[in-house]
Design a protein around this motif. Sequence first.
Motif, PDB file in Angstrom:
ATOM      1  N   THR A   1       2.494   4.301   2.268  1.00 32.42           N
ATOM      2  CA  THR A   1       3.712   3.484   2.222  1.00 32.42           C
ATOM      3  C   THR A   1       3.314   2.008   2.294  1.00 32.42           C
ATOM      4  N   CYS A   2       4.047   1.193   1.554  1.00 32.02           N
ATOM      5  CA  CYS A   2       3.732  -0.228   1.424  1.00 32.02           C
ATOM      6  C   CYS A   2       3.681  -0.907   2.800  1.00 32.02           C
ATOM      7  N   PHE A   3       2.571  -1.644   3.054  1.00 31.14           N
ATOM      8  CA  PHE A   3       2.447  -2.307   4.370  1.00 31.14           C
ATOM      9  C   PHE A   3       3.471  -3.411   4.516  1.00 31.14           C
ATOM     10  N   LYS A   4       3.911  -3.959   3.393  1.00 30.23           N
ATOM     11  CA  LYS A   4       4.740  -5.151   3.460  1.00 30.23           C
ATOM     12  C   LYS A   4       6.210  -4.793   3.701  1.00 30.23           C
ATOM     13  N   CYS A   5       6.700  -3.828   2.905  1.00 25.91           N
ATOM     14  CA  CYS A   5       8.125  -3.521   3.001  1.00 25.91           C
ATOM     15  C   CYS A   5       8.375  -2.210   3.727  1.00 25.91           C
ATOM     16  N   GLY A   6       7.282  -1.506   4.094  1.00 25.92           N
ATOM     17  CA  GLY A   6       7.450  -0.249   4.824  1.00 25.92           C
ATOM     18  C   GLY A   6       8.078   0.848   3.979  1.00 25.92           C
TER      19      GLY A   6
ATOM     20  N   LYS B   1      10.502   0.270   1.460  1.00 25.97           N
ATOM     21  CA  LYS B   1      11.800  -0.080   0.866  1.00 25.97           C
ATOM     22  C   LYS B   1      11.645  -0.530  -0.585  1.00 25.97           C
ATOM     23  N   GLY B   2      10.480  -1.097  -0.922  1.00 24.70           N
ATOM     24  CA  GLY B   2      10.276  -1.618  -2.279  1.00 24.70           C
ATOM     25  C   GLY B   2      10.213  -3.129  -2.261  1.00 24.70           C
ATOM     26  N   CYS B   3       9.095  -3.679  -2.768  1.00 26.07           N
ATOM     27  CA  CYS B   3       8.944  -5.131  -2.826  1.00 26.07           C
ATOM     28  C   CYS B   3       8.005  -5.459  -3.991  1.00 26.07           C
ATOM     29  N   ARG B   4       7.659  -6.750  -4.148  1.00 26.28           N
ATOM     30  CA  ARG B   4       6.802  -7.112  -5.284  1.00 26.28           C
ATOM     31  C   ARG B   4       5.408  -6.514  -5.154  1.00 26.28           C
ATOM     32  N   LEU B   5       4.889  -6.472  -3.886  1.00 26.82           N
ATOM     33  CA  LEU B   5       3.533  -5.964  -3.670  1.00 26.82           C
ATOM     34  C   LEU B   5       3.398  -4.524  -4.173  1.00 26.82           C
ATOM     35  N   CYS B   6       4.407  -3.707  -3.910  1.00 31.96           N
ATOM     36  CA  CYS B   6       4.321  -2.293  -4.303  1.00 31.96           C
ATOM     37  C   CYS B   6       5.051  -2.048  -5.621  1.00 31.96           C
ATOM     38  N   LYS B   7       5.383  -3.103  -6.328  1.00 37.31           N
ATOM     39  CA  LYS B   7       6.119  -3.019  -7.603  1.00 37.31           C
ATOM     40  C   LYS B   7       7.391  -2.194  -7.430  1.00 37.31           C
TER      41      LYS B   7
HETATM   42 ZN   LIG Z   1       6.449  -2.957  -0.778  1.00 34.03          ZN
END
Ligand SMILES: [Zn+2]
Length: 381
Positions: free
Chosen positions: A300-305, A307-313
């Motif tokens: 799971t994306c470290f940044k958004c946990g 939810k979805g963000c730019r880092l995880c596209k």
């Molecule tokens: Zn993310």
Amino acid sequence: MAYTVPKLDDYSQETVAREANKLVAALEVESESVHTEEEWKVFRDRWLSRKNGIKSQLNDLWLKAAPTEHKRHIGQAVNLLVSKIEHDVESRHRYVQTYLGFLGAASGIAKAVHELSLERQPIDITLPGIRRPLGAEHPVLRTMNEITGVFRAMGYSVAEGPEIESDYYNFEALNFPPNHPARDTQDTIFVAGQEKKPQRDRLLLRTHTSPVQIRAMLRQPPPIRVVVPGKVHRADTADATHSPIFHQVEGLAVDTDITFCDLKGTLDHAMKALFGSDVKTRFYPSFFPFTEPSADVQVTCFKCGGKGCRLCKMSGWIELLGCGMVDPNVFKFVESNGYDARKISGFAFGMGVERITMLKYGIDDIQLFYQGDVRFLEQFA
Ligand SMILES: [Zn+2]
């Protein structure tokens, strides 16, 4: 009176020896009085110059003037004297250079002492002291050590192997047969001039740390649990996400009754240990020649946990590593050391250290790792 070469009254051994001694004595006295580069040049020209230097006087006045029957021993004497002159001139030059270097250092020290002397510069004890900047572990090495540490804590030992590898270990023994298309996915840097060797002996820069799996299994019969940190090379053009040199950490576990569940549990634990206990993992089918089945692991994306963000596209997941169950074909290459695919099984995994470091610290350009810019590196101190 400065020494000059005399004409010889006669050419007997005694006369030649006496005159030779006088010349050597004069040479040594003059050599000792030389202390600077300029003095040495004058000294050199006086003794070795082609235009009427003492060496050429010896040739003219002794050797050329000698009657034929004496030429032989006069020639020997002149040769000895000339090599003595050349030797002394050369060694005095070395002395002068050392001496001058020493003088330079000594005067530098004297100057520094003078400048530091209390009269000239009273010490203000209220000023802050001089702080030496502390070095820091390079972020790539730090991540590599963290990953290695997680697996060491689970009982893995650390294995290493050569960066210059043979085709056999890098490809063939990992179930990449010659001409197999999977070889093309690893843009390989080959060592030149290997064409005459059989293909399996040709050298290349290893494209992954996986050859160390084979080397480790040849060294140690099962059970085995190793983690392999190391540098790998590919013919990639450098850009923000590619570098011709990067680092991987590889792992291998082989024992009786190792299942895909063990692989999932191990990697899930490792990702939680590296990125925090609320990180989730999921496994996606993939392909590697040396594992069957193979999977890509996403966390799971470290940044958004998630939810979805730019880092995880916007997917909420980040792909971090490849893994799978060791292909029975790979065990065939190490069967002689107790790896019988009917009795044992195992899993392997590998991850790119730079990629993980970039995700972990939010670094957007892989080149920053190799430029040695202190402003970048000191942020990790
Ligand atoms: Zn993310």
